[in-house]
Design a protein around this motif. Sequence first.
Motif, PDB file in Angstrom:
ATOM      1  N   VAL A   1     118.549  78.205 -70.564  1.00  0.00           N
ATOM      2  CA  VAL A   1     117.493  79.071 -70.024  1.00  0.00           C
ATOM      3  C   VAL A   1     116.377  78.220 -69.435  1.00  0.00           C
ATOM      4  CG1 VAL A   1     117.923  80.956 -71.660  1.00  0.00           C
ATOM      5  CG2 VAL A   1     116.283  79.158 -72.250  1.00  0.00           C
ATOM      6  N   ASP A   2     115.481  78.877 -68.713  1.00  0.00           N
ATOM      7  CA  ASP A   2     114.283  78.183 -68.244  1.00  0.00           C
ATOM      8  C   ASP A   2     113.156  78.369 -69.254  1.00  0.00           C
ATOM      9  OD1 ASP A   2     113.219  80.742 -67.824  1.00  0.00           O
ATOM     10  OD2 ASP A   2     113.599  80.701 -65.684  1.00  0.00           O
ATOM     11  N   GLY A   3     112.053  77.673 -69.026  1.00  0.00           N
ATOM     12  CA  GLY A   3     110.940  77.709 -69.974  1.00  0.00           C
ATOM     13  C   GLY A   3     110.339  79.083 -70.129  1.00  0.00           C
ATOM     14  N   ASN A   4     110.224  79.823 -69.025  1.00  0.00           N
ATOM     15  CA  ASN A   4     109.671  81.174 -69.102  1.00  0.00           C
ATOM     16  C   ASN A   4     110.484  82.061 -70.036  1.00  0.00           C
ATOM     17  OD1 ASN A   4     107.361  81.161 -67.392  1.00  0.00           O
ATOM     18  ND2 ASN A   4     108.649  81.212 -65.581  1.00  0.00           N
ATOM     19  N   THR A   5     111.794  82.022 -69.910  1.00  0.00           N
ATOM     20  CA  THR A   5     112.659  82.859 -70.742  1.00  0.00           C
ATOM     21  C   THR A   5     112.595  82.436 -72.201  1.00  0.00           C
ATOM     22  OG1 THR A   5     114.130  83.172 -68.845  1.00  0.00           O
ATOM     23  CG2 THR A   5     115.012  83.738 -71.003  1.00  0.00           C
ATOM     24  N   ALA A   6     112.524  81.114 -72.429  1.00  0.00           N
ATOM     25  CA  ALA A   6     112.419  80.619 -73.800  1.00  0.00           C
ATOM     26  C   ALA A   6     111.165  81.160 -74.485  1.00  0.00           C
ATOM     27  CB  ALA A   6     112.400  79.089 -73.797  1.00  0.00           C
ATOM     28  N   VAL A   7     110.063  81.207 -73.746  1.00  0.00           N
ATOM     29  CA  VAL A   7     108.808  81.720 -74.306  1.00  0.00           C
ATOM     30  C   VAL A   7     108.889  83.217 -74.539  1.00  0.00           C
ATOM     31  CG1 VAL A   7     106.368  82.128 -73.763  1.00  0.00           C
ATOM     32  CG2 VAL A   7     107.378  79.884 -73.374  1.00  0.00           C
ATOM     33  N   SER A   8     109.419  83.943 -73.584  1.00  0.00           N
ATOM     34  CA  SER A   8     109.522  85.403 -73.729  1.00  0.00           C
ATOM     35  C   SER A   8     110.387  85.789 -74.919  1.00  0.00           C
ATOM     36  CB  SER A   8     110.093  86.029 -72.452  1.00  0.00           C
ATOM     37  OG  SER A   8     109.097  86.163 -71.478  1.00  0.00           O
ATOM     38  N   HIS A   9     111.407  84.994 -75.168  1.00  0.00           N
ATOM     39  CA  HIS A   9     112.290  85.259 -76.303  1.00  0.00           C
ATOM     40  C   HIS A   9     111.483  85.364 -77.598  1.00  0.00           C
ATOM     41  CE1 HIS A   9     115.668  84.915 -79.079  1.00  0.00           C
ATOM     42  NE2 HIS A   9     115.088  83.845 -79.622  1.00  0.00           N
ATOM     43  N   VAL A  10     110.530  84.461 -77.765  1.00  0.00           N
ATOM     44  CA  VAL A  10     109.701  84.474 -78.971  1.00  0.00           C
ATOM     45  C   VAL A  10     108.610  85.528 -78.873  1.00  0.00           C
ATOM     46  CG1 VAL A  10     108.050  83.139 -80.339  1.00  0.00           C
ATOM     47  CG2 VAL A  10     110.162  82.067 -79.515  1.00  0.00           C
ATOM     48  N   SER A  11     107.933  85.573 -77.748  1.00  0.00           N
ATOM     49  CA  SER A  11     106.817  86.498 -77.588  1.00  0.00           C
ATOM     50  C   SER A  11     107.244  87.945 -77.791  1.00  0.00           C
ATOM     51  CB  SER A  11     106.213  86.316 -76.191  1.00  0.00           C
ATOM     52  OG  SER A  11     105.170  87.225 -75.972  1.00  0.00           O
ATOM     53  N   TYR A  12     108.419  88.290 -77.272  1.00  0.00           N
ATOM     54  CA  TYR A  12     108.920  89.659 -77.403  1.00  0.00           C
ATOM     55  C   TYR A  12     109.059  90.047 -78.878  1.00  0.00           C
ATOM     56  CZ  TYR A  12     111.656  93.816 -76.183  1.00  0.00           C
ATOM     57  OH  TYR A  12     112.088  95.111 -76.023  1.00  0.00           O
ATOM     58  N   ALA A  13     109.476  89.083 -79.696  1.00  0.00           N
ATOM     59  CA  ALA A  13     109.686  89.370 -81.116  1.00  0.00           C
ATOM     60  C   ALA A  13     108.399  89.804 -81.809  1.00  0.00           C
ATOM     61  CB  ALA A  13     110.256  88.133 -81.813  1.00  0.00           C
ATOM     62  N   PHE A  14     107.274  89.210 -81.415  1.00  0.00           N
ATOM     63  CA  PHE A  14     106.010  89.425 -82.120  1.00  0.00           C
ATOM     64  C   PHE A  14     105.152  90.546 -81.524  1.00  0.00           C
ATOM     65  CE2 PHE A  14     107.014  85.188 -83.606  1.00  0.00           C
ATOM     66  CZ  PHE A  14     106.493  85.142 -84.889  1.00  0.00           C
ATOM     67  N   SER A  15     105.559  91.134 -80.424  1.00  0.00           N
ATOM     68  CA  SER A  15     104.650  91.999 -79.673  1.00  0.00           C
ATOM     69  C   SER A  15     104.980  93.481 -79.807  1.00  0.00           C
ATOM     70  CB  SER A  15     104.680  91.616 -78.184  1.00  0.00           C
ATOM     71  OG  SER A  15     104.285  90.272 -78.012  1.00  0.00           O
ATOM     72  N   ASP A  16     103.930  94.266 -80.064  1.00  0.00           N
ATOM     73  CA  ASP A  16     104.041  95.717 -79.927  1.00  0.00           C
ATOM     74  C   ASP A  16     103.880  96.106 -78.462  1.00  0.00           C
ATOM     75  OD1 ASP A  16     104.104  96.414 -82.782  1.00  0.00           O
ATOM     76  OD2 ASP A  16     102.017  95.783 -82.817  1.00  0.00           O
ATOM     77  N   VAL A  17     102.939  95.429 -77.808  1.00  0.00           N
ATOM     78  CA  VAL A  17     102.554  95.771 -76.441  1.00  0.00           C
ATOM     79  C   VAL A  17     102.435  94.489 -75.618  1.00  0.00           C
ATOM     80  CG1 VAL A  17     100.696  96.755 -75.001  1.00  0.00           C
ATOM     81  CG2 VAL A  17     101.302  97.842 -77.181  1.00  0.00           C
ATOM     82  N   ALA A  18     102.778  94.577 -74.344  1.00  0.00           N
ATOM     83  CA  ALA A  18     102.501  93.491 -73.400  1.00  0.00           C
ATOM     84  C   ALA A  18     101.853  94.108 -72.168  1.00  0.00           C
ATOM     85  CB  ALA A  18     103.769  92.745 -73.020  1.00  0.00           C
ATOM     86  N   ALA A  19     100.618  93.707 -71.899  1.00  0.00           N
ATOM     87  CA  ALA A  19      99.925  94.159 -70.683  1.00  0.00           C
ATOM     88  C   ALA A  19     100.051  93.045 -69.660  1.00  0.00           C
ATOM     89  CB  ALA A  19      98.466  94.466 -70.979  1.00  0.00           C
ATOM     90  N   ILE A  20     100.603  93.352 -68.504  1.00  0.00           N
ATOM     91  CA  ILE A  20     101.013  92.294 -67.589  1.00  0.00           C
ATOM     92  C   ILE A  20     100.486  92.519 -66.178  1.00  0.00           C
ATOM     93  CG2 ILE A  20     103.120  91.822 -68.897  1.00  0.00           C
ATOM     94  CD1 ILE A  20     104.664  93.404 -66.738  1.00  0.00           C
ATOM     95  N   TYR A  21     100.409  91.446 -65.445  1.00  0.00           N
ATOM     96  CA  TYR A  21     100.226  91.494 -64.004  1.00  0.00           C
ATOM     97  C   TYR A  21     100.863  90.227 -63.457  1.00  0.00           C
ATOM     98  CZ  TYR A  21      98.438  92.429 -59.412  1.00  0.00           C
ATOM     99  OH  TYR A  21      98.367  92.706 -58.063  1.00  0.00           O
ATOM    100  N   PRO A  22     101.849  90.344 -62.556  1.00  0.00           N
ATOM    101  CA  PRO A  22     102.640  89.167 -62.166  1.00  0.00           C
ATOM    102  C   PRO A  22     101.861  88.185 -61.319  1.00  0.00           C
ATOM    103  CG  PRO A  22     103.248  91.071 -60.839  1.00  0.00           C
ATOM    104  CD  PRO A  22     102.313  91.575 -61.899  1.00  0.00           C
ATOM    105  N   ILE A  23     102.007  86.910 -61.648  1.00  0.00           N
ATOM    106  CA  ILE A  23     101.469  85.834 -60.821  1.00  0.00           C
ATOM    107  C   ILE A  23     102.382  84.632 -60.993  1.00  0.00           C
ATOM    108  CG2 ILE A  23      99.848  85.109 -62.633  1.00  0.00           C
ATOM    109  CD1 ILE A  23      97.958  84.165 -60.369  1.00  0.00           C
ATOM    110  N   THR A  24     102.742  84.011 -59.880  1.00  0.00           N
ATOM    111  CA  THR A  24     103.602  82.826 -59.897  1.00  0.00           C
ATOM    112  C   THR A  24     102.871  81.678 -60.586  1.00  0.00           C
ATOM    113  OG1 THR A  24     104.531  83.529 -57.798  1.00  0.00           O
ATOM    114  CG2 THR A  24     104.877  81.226 -58.412  1.00  0.00           C
TER     115      THR A  24
END
Length: 960
Positions: free
Chosen positions: A8-31
């Motif tokens: 995987v790439d670094g972004n996916t590796a981080v999301s894998h963990v973050s998703y586990a701990f989160s009830d909510v994710a408020a987002i706005y995309p930026i490269t």
Amino acid sequence: MAVKKMTVDGNTAVSHVSYAFSDVAAIYPITPSSPMAEVADDWAAHDRMNLFGQTVRIAEMQSEAGAAGAVHGSLKAGALTTTFTASQGLLLMIPNMYKIAGELLPCVFHVSARALAYHALSIFGDHSDVMACRQTGFAMLASNSVQEAEDMALVAHLATLKSSVPFLHFFDGFRTSHEIQKIDEISYEDIAKLMPWDKVAEFRARALNPDHPHQGGTAQNPDIYFQGREAANKYYLATPAIVEEVMEEVGKLTGRPHKPFDYVGAADAEYVIVAMGSGCDVATEAVNKMVEMGEKVGLVCVHLYRPFCSKRFVDALPATVKKVAVLDRTKESGSLGEPLYLDVCAALLEEGKKIDVVGGRYGLGSKEFTPTHVKAVFANLAKDEPKNHFTVGIVDDVTGTSLEIGELFNAAPEGTIACKFYGLGSDGTVGANKNSIKIIGDHTDLYAQAYFAYDSKKSGGLTVSHLRFGKKPIQSPYLIDASDFTACHNPAYVTQYDMLSTLKDGGTFLLNCIWSDEELDAMLPASMKQAIAKKGLKFYAIDATKLAAQVGMGNRINTIMQAAFFKLADVIPYAEADEYMKAYAKKAYGKKGDAIVQKNWDAIDIAISGLRQVNYPAEWATATTGAEAVKIDGGKYYEEFIKPVLAQEGDKLPVSKIAADGTCPTGTTKFEKRGIAVKVPAWDVTKCVQCNMCALVCPHAAIRPYIVDEGVEVPEGFVTKKALGKQFAGKQYRIQVSPLDCTGCGNCVDVCLGKCLTMEPIASQLKEDANFAFAEALPEVDHSVINKANVKESQFLKPLFEFSGACAGCGETPYVKLVTQLFGDRMMIANATGCSSIYGGSAPTVPYTTNAKGQGPAWANSLFEDNAEFGYGMNLATTQRRAKLAELVAKLAETAEDKKAVCEAWLETMMDGEKSKATSAALYEAVKDCDCELCKEIASMKDMMVKKSQWIFGGDGWAY
């Protein structure tokens, strides 16, 4: 812990963990942070469960500021909430970050650290954005690699719950966020064992709730505010120990121990580098190699940057250290030194350590940082008087900050295979290489790494894929500078780029081309033939375009070139690669039907049959003749700036060649002549009905109608026909194509009313390049005889937007081009960041150009988020300046009878764009030679006389 690998790439590796701990994710995309939110959104849509047995609720907001506000509100209401961002997006979150920290709300912001827009926009990585947040009260945790991005994300989420201090977890944008590595997956089952459930309960219990209400965010007077700021001290003092404790827990789980400050190198090191981010992996590789060579060097990798614990930092240093070099991936103009350098100096002072310290900057905007640069830093430290506040990786011939770089230092572990691929955006090269890295990563014991370098030309631009494979972990987050295999997927590149200088002696070179062995001698430049022969390269050729057409793949050569790579590179046995490639094709295209899958299988099967080894003559080693790049007379600016950047040699430009304020001249895309199209339109004069629809829809202004005045001598082959329209009586008409600027989209052929255009191989149409140059030198059509509201006649107006880096067939740029034809000579553009700013404003070339009078669109970009305000500010300025001019002209009308008529005429038409041109010319003529102060002042405002046409372009092309 049962170890499961994932590529995987670094972004996916981080999301894998973050998703586990989160009830909510408020987002706005930026490269380059967008993929973190995108994969989380995808997982939620497919009912992936977090640690609480729910899907994460994803909310996309209207801006990063809005996302931060939503995070704050969600946290106050008791939901564990996260967000993902970078660059100016992170800066927009700063106001809420102060609030979140001040209210001791546990959360983690994941940041793919990216450069800020100073003199220019850069979407690439450095630490400028996160360093702007170090005063917010967020703890700051740095990751150095894809594996660490996963590990430190877990540390951050656990530590924030235990400390009640919010965390900013960051890793280098693109370099880590988009780098693909094979890493160990941490399962949710194992993560759940580390979760401090009691802390989660405490957090939820203190949430806003009308059943047990409280008030937060009060206003405080001078009597108590100061004390309130100090009341949180104990939480921050406790945080380093909590982080260290969590790192130990995670290390026991993963087998990868870490500390707030990790040391790598000789136990008796005398010279030590301090750094954080992906630069640490580069330095680690270099330090390990240098220690093997007997040198006493070391590295401190900073993970916990805030709170900065001076004792733990000093404890990480070997007792033998004499000098320290601190590397910052940011620049703070006007400061005594960069942030990490100042912190290290302060820490040593706090702990009473007398160690010489120098600081330096590296890697801004993802500038390459390699083991060669690391070695240069150590060489500087070894001097009696090391240079302080240095730069490494550039040549600063203005203020003399740069370190001298020595010979290439290859620190890669023995057995590492490095492969480079030069592709064309949209030809599938990058996608195929991503599959290749996953095939090897998922089906072998080899370690694998992939990084993809893009230019800004969208689907028509250069892509360079960097793939590494090895039996040892790969710690090389830098572009390949010594490759075993190099492939060129586009034959036009042989005269444009130096692709072989980094290929090792005896390495393998694969070229996709239509040329026979005999033709190669003429089609390859002398320098390339010399490199092939002198290095003793194994040279292979393949006509992938022909093979792709045979199996119904059109111009998509990616699968064929992938198969050729596996056959030649011999990373894994080809029989296995064949099986894996077909399995991935089934997985990738199965939803599109069996026919598409079969075409990809056929492409794999046919690839090897078209592969041939080229037996080149020994005389190539001294070749002096061959193909040459298109000769361009672009002047000094082109030769000194544009040309080296286009040749992928911008890294070599010294500071003196760069404009300090970021500005650059317009009308320079005409120098690129990329020649990327496989086929371009050919015009049949006998069928043309002169509708000009082809020119209207062309995204790149590469096909244009021209009117030739009676009596003009034209070159041989410049065929014309009688021009239709009474205003063109006695004149001739021609449709002219610029083959080297065309992207081959075929839009013109699709809309041609007379069916007079056909797509022909570019090689057969290169003669039209000279015809295009002649056509462009013809006088522009008199605007007074043109009905600009008429589609056909509007296309006789010169496009003031040409040859942009937009995708082939782009639907936006024909509108941009048309607007410049109608209003470009008096046009001001405020452009948001997005597609339209990248194809419209990427250095070194600019597609906005000028007419014969030197007039053309004046373009500027501020940020993604403030475009309306930016454009409004332009309008305020021009309105105010023209109001002053009107005041002066009115005064002149009252005091100069001989100029009264011309002044009144201008005042009457000043708000009419077209009419103001004539009256402005008359006004200027009336005042330019007058010696009175009033006329001089009016004359000095000549550029404000004509009514401006002001436009706001959205990032994705809309305008008003």
